[in-house]
Write an enzyme that holds these catalytic residues in place. Sequence first.
Site, mmCIF file in Angstrom:
data_model
loop_
_atom_site.group_PDB
_atom_site.id
_atom_site.type_symbol
_atom_site.label_atom_id
_atom_site.label_comp_id
_atom_site.label_asym_id
_atom_site.label_seq_id
_atom_site.Cartn_x
_atom_site.Cartn_y
_atom_site.Cartn_z
ATOM 1 C CG MET A 30 -1.972 -1.111 1.160
ATOM 2 S SD MET A 30 -3.466 -0.789 2.133
ATOM 3 C CE MET A 30 -2.806 -0.557 3.766
ATOM 4 N N GLY A 31 2.177 1.068 -0.239
ATOM 5 C CA GLY A 31 3.071 2.216 -0.363
ATOM 6 C C GLY A 31 3.553 2.754 0.970
ATOM 7 N N GLY A 36 11.232 -2.513 5.788
ATOM 8 C CA GLY A 36 10.546 -3.790 5.634
ATOM 9 C C GLY A 36 10.120 -4.030 4.191
ATOM 10 C CG HIS A 37 7.129 -1.549 2.302
ATOM 11 N ND1 HIS A 37 6.922 -0.500 3.157
ATOM 12 C CD2 HIS A 37 5.931 -2.178 2.182
ATOM 13 C CE1 HIS A 37 5.660 -0.478 3.527
ATOM 14 N NE2 HIS A 37 5.036 -1.487 2.966
ATOM 15 C CB SER A 185 4.146 -0.614 10.867
ATOM 16 O OG SER A 185 2.839 -0.213 10.484
#
Length: 281
Positions: A30-31, A36-37, A185
């Site tokens: 979700m951008g 983490g991404h 997060s």
Amino acid sequence: MRLIKEISQMKTWRENARKNGIRIALVPTMGYFHEGHLALMKKAKTLADKVVVSIFVNPIQFGPREDFSSYPRDLERDAAMAQEIGVDVIFTPEARDMYPEGYQTYVEVTELSKPLCGARRPGHFKGVATVCLKLFNIVRPHVAIFGLKDYQQFLVIKRLVKDLNLDVEIVGHPIVREKDGLAMSSRNVYLSEEERKSAVCLYKALCLAKEKVKAGQRNPEALQKELEEFVLSHPYTKIDYIEFRDPETLEEVKEISKPTLLALAVFVGKARLIDNMIIEP
């Protein structure tokens, strides 16, 4: 790196790639990227020839009083970060194209969606399963990578793929944490400086449970009460749930006699944070 918004263009790209024998990895997001991404993208590069990252804040997985409108968005920043990693395509469809007027088809993984976040966020996993199925159909990846911070989501998507005979491999990536243990997060941006100090209590609670079980505690009910007291001893916290579950079925656990999922969701200020750990007896 290509930026693709139109579904038809994404399909054309994937068809050309597949015709040329290129293996495609998808990282659905979700951008508002964090480390983490980026770890998911790096993992994807080791599993395929080309990496597609989708950025789509999916409206149908948010409840009416949740943070859809305020969820952080910054496409320019995300694109720069993805390009630095070596992502090949960013796919950013519009909600009106994903769910055009008259849209009425949804997919639901019934049992795995019921407990934990599913019980507190009705319809959430129906929205997650539906958007992932659509993304799999549009991008047609050979492999898709999901972070294990959203452990229940990972199980839901694995079951979706198995039950519907989808030709995509689902890979989970371990939780990426800040130096003090807080799980990374996009919602951490909601935390004030003081709330950020309290937020580490989620990880500390997991570590406390791990120590107690190692020392011989096998009663999940007693341990749950102890963890609740620990979390609530930190300011700005409100517990959504702290639960011990089977790591495959998510059924309730009466005794910690085998590897057990400890999952928790805690509001710190207005931010709802989740974390989990597999506890080994």
